[in-house]
Structures are given as structure tokens and as C-alpha cells.
Design a protein around this motif. Structure first.
Motif, mmCIF file in Angstrom:
data_model
loop_
_atom_site.group_PDB
_atom_site.id
_atom_site.type_symbol
_atom_site.label_atom_id
_atom_site.label_comp_id
_atom_site.label_asym_id
_atom_site.label_seq_id
_atom_site.Cartn_x
_atom_site.Cartn_y
_atom_site.Cartn_z
ATOM 1 N N UNK A 92 59.628 35.684 42.726
ATOM 2 C CA UNK A 92 58.471 34.858 42.395
ATOM 3 C C UNK A 92 57.748 35.472 41.207
ATOM 4 N N UNK A 93 56.811 34.710 40.665
ATOM 5 C CA UNK A 93 55.846 35.255 39.731
ATOM 6 C C UNK A 93 54.669 35.770 40.551
ATOM 7 N N UNK A 94 54.310 37.023 40.351
ATOM 8 C CA UNK A 94 53.228 37.651 41.091
ATOM 9 C C UNK A 94 51.978 37.715 40.228
ATOM 10 N N UNK A 95 50.863 37.233 40.772
ATOM 11 C CA UNK A 95 49.600 37.162 40.057
ATOM 12 C C UNK A 95 48.570 38.081 40.685
ATOM 13 N N UNK A 96 47.934 38.888 39.865
ATOM 14 C CA UNK A 96 46.790 39.677 40.290
ATOM 15 C C UNK A 96 45.553 38.786 40.319
ATOM 16 N N UNK A 97 44.641 39.058 41.255
ATOM 17 C CA UNK A 97 43.430 38.265 41.390
ATOM 18 C C UNK A 97 42.262 39.147 41.786
ATOM 19 N N UNK A 98 41.045 38.674 41.504
ATOM 20 C CA UNK A 98 39.839 39.397 41.854
ATOM 21 C C UNK A 98 38.754 38.433 42.293
ATOM 22 N N UNK A 99 37.939 38.893 43.234
ATOM 23 C CA UNK A 99 36.803 38.125 43.732
ATOM 24 C C UNK A 99 35.526 38.757 43.189
ATOM 25 N N UNK A 100 34.875 38.085 42.278
ATOM 26 C CA UNK A 100 33.711 38.628 41.590
ATOM 27 C C UNK A 100 32.560 38.869 42.557
ATOM 28 N N UNK A 101 32.054 40.110 42.582
ATOM 29 C CA UNK A 101 30.881 40.443 43.369
ATOM 30 C C UNK A 101 31.095 40.511 44.862
ATOM 31 N N UNK A 102 32.345 40.393 45.326
ATOM 32 C CA UNK A 102 32.643 40.397 46.756
ATOM 33 C C UNK A 102 33.392 41.659 47.159
ATOM 34 N N UNK A 103 32.954 42.264 48.250
ATOM 35 C CA UNK A 103 33.655 43.435 48.760
ATOM 36 C C UNK A 103 34.944 43.065 49.478
ATOM 37 N N UNK A 104 34.992 41.872 50.071
ATOM 38 C CA UNK A 104 36.129 41.461 50.887
ATOM 39 C C UNK A 104 36.662 40.113 50.460
ATOM 40 N N UNK A 105 37.943 39.901 50.745
ATOM 41 C CA UNK A 105 38.591 38.635 50.461
ATOM 42 C C UNK A 105 37.882 37.502 51.194
#
Length: 122
Positions: A92-105
Motif C-alpha cells: 500500500x501507500x503509507x501516509x503519515x498523519x497528525x492531529x493538531x493540538x490533540x494529545x490522542x487520536x
């Protein structure tokens, strides 16, 4: 501008391992939850793994649990995905992601990387 850059993908044999890296453009990302998603040909994007901003909590999709390990580097704006016992279904194509200002998913990520291709033969 904010940016997530992935690296470490490639072509490997079934049973081999890879380590994917994701580096964020700003040190503030060390306090944000970050994670990985993947998308195989003809399929929807799916969640793979996530790690809290403090690095003390992780979450994995059932399909990779026990094989993949997500971690944060000494500079916590860098996140890794150790992929062990790879098989063809991990292609697969693997994508990095981030949640702005959040400690948890929680819900959809706010930032995405460009993706890195992982191909597993056999």
C-alpha cells in the motif's frame, strides 16, 4: 509551512521488515498525536497505527497488531513505524498523519504527508 515528510518505503520480500519515518516541520508536532494510514490499490484508506503526543499511548489496527510498532524518536517530532513480518496484504501507500493540538487520536487527522510506497512480493 507545516509539512510531514515520509521515508523508508520500498520493495521487500514477504517476511522482511521495514522502518518508515515521518518528520514534521515544527517542534510543536512533538505534542500532537501522530499516526499512519495506508491505501491499497482499489481500496479505501484505512487506519494503521497512532501514538499520543506524550508517546505513552499507542493504538493499532487489528490487521497489523503484533507485527507493526509505532514510536517517537528522541526528537518527538519524528515518528517511526516498524513493520515486521510483512506480507503481500501490507502492500500500500503509507501516509503519515497528525492531529493538531490533540494529545490522542480522535477523528480525522489535520495534516497528511505525501505518502511512501511499500511493496511486498509473494
Amino acid at each position: 509551512q507545516v509539512q510531514l515528510v515520509e521515508s523508508g518505503g520500498g520493495l521487500v520480500q514477504a517476511g522482511d521488515s521495514l522502518r518508515l519515518s515521518c518528520t514534521a516541520s515544527h517542534h510543536l508536532f512533538s505534542t500532537y498525536a501522530m499516526g499512519w494510514f495506508r491505501q491499497a490499490p482499489g481500496k479505501d484508506r484505512e487506519f494503521v497505527a497512532a501514538i499520543s503526543g506524550g508517546g505513552d499511548s499507542t493504538k493499532y489496527a487489528d490487521s497489523v497488531k503484533g507485527r507493526f510498532v509505532i514510536s517517537r524518536g528522541a526528537a518527538k517530532s519524528t515518528v517511526y513505524l516498524q513493520q515486521n513480518s510483512l506480507n503481500s496484504e501490507d502492500t500500500a501507500v503509507y501516509y503519515c498523519a497528525a492531529w493538531s493540538g490533540r494529545l490522542y487520536y480522535n477523528g480525522s487527522p489535520d495534516y497528511w504527508g505525501q505518502g511512501t510506497q511499500v511493496t511486498v512480493s509473494s
